[in-house]
Scaffold this active site. Sequence first.
Site, PDB file in Angstrom:
ATOM      1  N   HIS A  90       0.919  -1.187  -0.095  1.00 53.46           N
ATOM      2  CA  HIS A  90      -0.143   0.160   0.092  1.00 53.46           C
ATOM      3  C   HIS A  90       0.869   1.183   0.133  1.00 53.46           C
ATOM      4  CE1 HIS A  90      -2.655  -3.132   2.252  1.00 53.46           C
ATOM      5  NE2 HIS A  90      -3.076  -2.713   0.983  1.00 53.46           N
ATOM      6  N   HIS A  91       2.012   1.184   0.633  1.00 56.70           N
ATOM      7  CA  HIS A  91       2.922   2.658   0.881  1.00 56.70           C
ATOM      8  C   HIS A  91       4.181   2.416   0.373  1.00 56.70           C
ATOM      9  CE1 HIS A  91      -0.459   2.675   4.039  1.00 56.70           C
ATOM     10  NE2 HIS A  91      -0.519   3.786   3.672  1.00 56.70           N
ATOM     11  N   GLN A 129       0.874  -8.801   4.954  1.00 53.91           N
ATOM     12  CA  GLN A 129       1.306  -9.806   5.630  1.00 53.91           C
ATOM     13  C   GLN A 129       0.580 -11.161   5.635  1.00 53.91           C
ATOM     14  OE1 GLN A 129       2.112  -8.642   9.630  1.00 53.91           O
ATOM     15  NE2 GLN A 129       2.040 -10.622  10.535  1.00 53.91           N
ATOM     16  N   HIS A 157       4.973  -2.825  11.185  1.00 56.60           N
ATOM     17  CA  HIS A 157       4.862  -2.113   9.910  1.00 56.60           C
ATOM     18  C   HIS A 157       5.137  -0.584   9.940  1.00 56.60           C
ATOM     19  CE1 HIS A 157       2.317  -5.282   7.710  1.00 56.60           C
ATOM     20  NE2 HIS A 157       2.558  -5.688   9.061  1.00 56.60           N
TER      21      HIS A 157
END
Length: 199
Positions: A90-91, A129, A157
């Site tokens: 996502h990032h 994950q 994270h």
Amino acid sequence: MSNYRFFDEYNEETTEELKNNYSNIISGLGEDITREGIVKTPERASKAMQFLTQGYDQDPAEILKGAMFAEDYNDMVIIKDIELYSLCEHHILPFFGKAHVAYIPNGHIVGLSKIPRVVDVFARRLQVQERLTHDILECINDTLKPKGVAVVIEASHMCMMMRGVQKQNSVTTTSGFRGQFEKIETRNEFLKLISSSLS
Ligand SMILES: Nc1nc2c(ncn2[C@@H]2O[C@H](COP(=O)(O)OP(=O)(O)OP(=O)(O)O)[C@@H](O)[C@H]2O)c(=O)[nH]1
Ligand SMILES: [Zn+2]
């Protein structure tokens, strides 16, 4: 496709393309792309990212198949505290922690080092994950065809630490169980044996 190479050969085309993109990102941040400390950063970042995502070019099933040995051992084999570094999809920020993997052989054992290698192949991709946990689980299950396989991953994270919700101490645990580990007694034996490693 190589099984697992020492990563010192970068794809020239990819290096060039990523380099140009990193240049744009760095100048987009307002930095002077010609200043001494930064002038080589697009190339360094390009190579670092290729290293961190080398798992796309590697075949984890081949890694396992390369070291399977016929052996009449029918008890649990546990490799715990396998450190892992991955990137959240996502990032594109790191998540990192430990994997604990167990299997119960079914006529074949596998070279011990191959389990951490499989963890690395799947970790070195853009991941979540949960999928990382299942990728490792299913690969071992499908390739080694053991009587059972279990995977537990605990990770922190960076996208939850450096930004966003900014929680420094939360740890995410994911797990997956197949075959004999679906039975509560076997699962509990595994969890007891790794309990000293769990946070
Ligand atoms: N389930 C899962 N979520 C993840 C993982 N890594 C990062 N995330 C989450 O992905 C979500 C993306 O949510 P979005 O709302 O689209 O993104 P965002 O606005 O940056 O979210 P915040 O992190 O809450 O600021 C966030 O909740 C992250 O915590 C992972 O491995 N598994
Ligand atoms: Zn994230």
